[in-house]
Design a protein around this motif. Structure first.
Motif, PDB file in Angstrom:
ATOM      1  N   GLY A 119       0.724  -1.043  -0.016  1.00 18.59           N
ATOM      2  CA  GLY A 119      -0.080  -0.096  -0.054  1.00 18.59           C
ATOM      3  C   GLY A 119       0.753   1.224   0.001  1.00 18.59           C
ATOM      4  N   PRO A 120       0.183   2.284   0.133  1.00 23.89           N
ATOM      5  CA  PRO A 120       0.804   3.664   0.031  1.00 23.89           C
ATOM      6  C   PRO A 120       1.901   3.853   0.865  1.00 23.89           C
ATOM      7  N   VAL A 121       1.860   3.164   2.339  1.00 23.60           N
ATOM      8  CA  VAL A 121       2.626   3.436   3.454  1.00 23.60           C
ATOM      9  C   VAL A 121       4.159   2.907   3.144  1.00 23.60           C
ATOM     10  N   MET A 122       4.181   2.095   1.950  1.00 15.67           N
ATOM     11  CA  MET A 122       5.307   1.305   1.622  1.00 15.67           C
ATOM     12  C   MET A 122       6.071   2.386   1.040  1.00 15.67           C
ATOM     13  N   ILE A 123       5.713   3.277   0.388  1.00 15.43           N
ATOM     14  CA  ILE A 123       6.461   4.437  -0.121  1.00 15.43           C
ATOM     15  C   ILE A 123       7.517   5.099   0.616  1.00 15.43           C
ATOM     16  N   PRO A 124       7.130   5.745   1.690  1.00 18.01           N
ATOM     17  CA  PRO A 124       8.110   6.044   2.547  1.00 18.01           C
ATOM     18  C   PRO A 124       9.059   5.474   3.281  1.00 18.01           C
ATOM     19  N   ILE A 125       8.346   4.141   3.309  1.00 15.40           N
ATOM     20  CA  ILE A 125       9.212   3.033   4.150  1.00 15.40           C
ATOM     21  C   ILE A 125      10.539   2.523   3.066  1.00 15.40           C
ATOM     22  N   GLU A 162      19.371   7.437  13.103  1.00 10.10           N
ATOM     23  CA  GLU A 162      18.345   7.546  14.279  1.00 10.10           C
ATOM     24  C   GLU A 162      17.103   7.719  13.717  1.00 10.10           C
ATOM     25  N   THR A 163      16.814   8.667  12.848  1.00 10.47           N
ATOM     26  CA  THR A 163      15.718   9.137  12.435  1.00 10.47           C
ATOM     27  C   THR A 163      14.769   7.674  11.910  1.00 10.47           C
ATOM     28  N   VAL A 164      15.526   7.037  11.268  1.00  7.09           N
ATOM     29  CA  VAL A 164      15.014   5.976  10.493  1.00  7.09           C
ATOM     30  C   VAL A 164      14.640   5.095  11.427  1.00  7.09           C
ATOM     31  N   ILE A 165      15.387   4.781  12.538  1.00 13.90           N
ATOM     32  CA  ILE A 165      15.015   3.824  13.494  1.00 13.90           C
ATOM     33  C   ILE A 165      13.824   4.147  14.352  1.00 13.90           C
ATOM     34  N   ALA A 166      13.585   5.436  14.546  1.00  4.99           N
ATOM     35  CA  ALA A 166      12.629   5.902  15.197  1.00  4.99           C
ATOM     36  C   ALA A 166      11.143   6.026  14.361  1.00  4.99           C
ATOM     37  N   ILE A 167      11.415   6.215  12.735  1.00  2.16           N
ATOM     38  CA  ILE A 167      10.112   6.385  12.222  1.00  2.16           C
ATOM     39  C   ILE A 167       9.679   5.037  11.384  1.00  2.16           C
ATOM     40  N   ALA A 168      10.679   4.343  10.896  1.00  4.83           N
ATOM     41  CA  ALA A 168      10.374   3.222  10.112  1.00  4.83           C
ATOM     42  C   ALA A 168       9.324   2.125  10.787  1.00  4.83           C
ATOM     43  N   PRO A 169       9.683   2.046  12.094  1.00  4.68           N
ATOM     44  CA  PRO A 169       8.601   1.025  13.074  1.00  4.68           C
ATOM     45  C   PRO A 169       7.086   1.818  12.863  1.00  4.68           C
ATOM     46  N   LEU A 170       7.000   3.134  13.140  1.00  2.54           N
ATOM     47  CA  LEU A 170       5.954   3.761  13.308  1.00  2.54           C
ATOM     48  C   LEU A 170       5.103   3.687  11.944  1.00  2.54           C
ATOM     49  N   LEU A 171       5.946   3.787  10.675  1.00  2.81           N
ATOM     50  CA  LEU A 171       5.114   3.704   9.550  1.00  2.81           C
ATOM     51  C   LEU A 171       4.697   2.238   9.382  1.00  2.81           C
ATOM     52  N   GLY A 172       5.390   1.148   9.716  1.00  5.95           N
ATOM     53  CA  GLY A 172       4.913  -0.197   9.693  1.00  5.95           C
ATOM     54  C   GLY A 172       3.678  -0.221  10.662  1.00  5.95           C
ATOM     55  N   LEU A 173       3.685   0.371  11.456  1.00  6.19           N
ATOM     56  CA  LEU A 173       2.373   0.382  12.451  1.00  6.19           C
ATOM     57  C   LEU A 173       1.116   1.071  11.682  1.00  6.19           C
ATOM     58  N   LEU A 174       1.270   2.125  11.027  1.00 11.01           N
ATOM     59  CA  LEU A 174       0.414   2.965  10.633  1.00 11.01           C
ATOM     60  C   LEU A 174       0.047   1.819   9.333  1.00 11.01           C
TER      61      LEU A 174
END
Length: 217
Positions: free
Chosen positions: A12-18, A114-126
């Motif tokens: 889905g669309p969330v995979m684009i930022p991931i 550090e930003t990737v570590i923080a944001i990537a799981p949140l995008l996965g949760l979204l």
């Protein structure tokens, strides 16, 4: 390539930022790996040459350091050696200032990881949440009819699982590289401290010897 694209599309669309974060992580990891490989393969040899020359020919040591300014250790040791008859305090200050500048360069890329570590799981949760929403919408939970679009429901479940896995994988890779680079940085700080102290000791001894010679004259 089509298989990879299809897999990403199912997320889905969330995979684009991931995917964007994964590309940034790989680029940062490759750039930092090349940076550290250049340092670790030759810095000890350069440092030993400079220290050996500093014991009997400071000008030669400065020349060696100047010729190796493509390496952090070369720039670090050249900072005090290029000064004209500095006091021991000025010599130490030049070392400390150069060391701080090099450590800033060594930490480049850490904030991105550090930003990737923080944001990537949140995008996965979204992606998990949006996938479950799609799933429940197509299950027609609570509806009077019995029509269930199993294909769309399965697509929602796939989106939820793929984005969750994608976010976790990207974060894990970024964390692994960050810890590796941090360990290199800690090792370099200790190494710079030891080499800098040895060079400072050599300089102080040469100054004391010069003072004794001048006193006898």
């Amino acid at each position: 390539m089509n298989t990879v694209y299809d897999f990403i599309a199912k997320g889905g669309p969330v995979m684009i930022p991931i995917v964007g974060l994964s590309i940034a992580t790989v680029y940062c990891a490759l750039e930092r790996t090349w940076y550290w490989w250049q340092i670790l393969r030759s810095e000890d040899k350069v440092a030993q040459k400079i220290l050996e020359a500093a014991s009997f020919a400071p000008e030669t040591a400065a020349t060696i350091a100047r010729d190796n300014q493509h390496l952090p250790i070369g720039r670090f040791l050249f900072a005090p050696l290029k000064l004209k008859h500095p006091s021991p305090e000025t010599f130490r200050l030049a070392l400390e200032t150069a060391g701080d500048q090099e450590f800033i360069q060594m930490r480049r890329g850490d904030k991105l990881l550090e930003t990737v570590i923080a944001i990537a799981p949140l995008l996965g949760l979204l992606g998990t949440v949006t996938g479950l929403i799609i799933t429940f919408q197509n299950l027609n939970v609570g509806g009077g009819g019995s029509n269930i679009d199993t294909t769309k429901a399965a697509a929602g479940i796939a989106e939820a699982l793929i984005t969750t896995a994608g976010g976790m994988v990207v974060a894990i890779i970024a964390l692994a590289f960050l810890r590796l680079f941090v360990s290199f940085q800690a090792t370099q700080m200790d190494y710079f401290s030891a080499v800098g102290s040895e060079l400072e000791l050599i300089y102080r001894q040469s100054r004391e010897l010069e003072a004794q010679i001048n006193f006898l004259d």
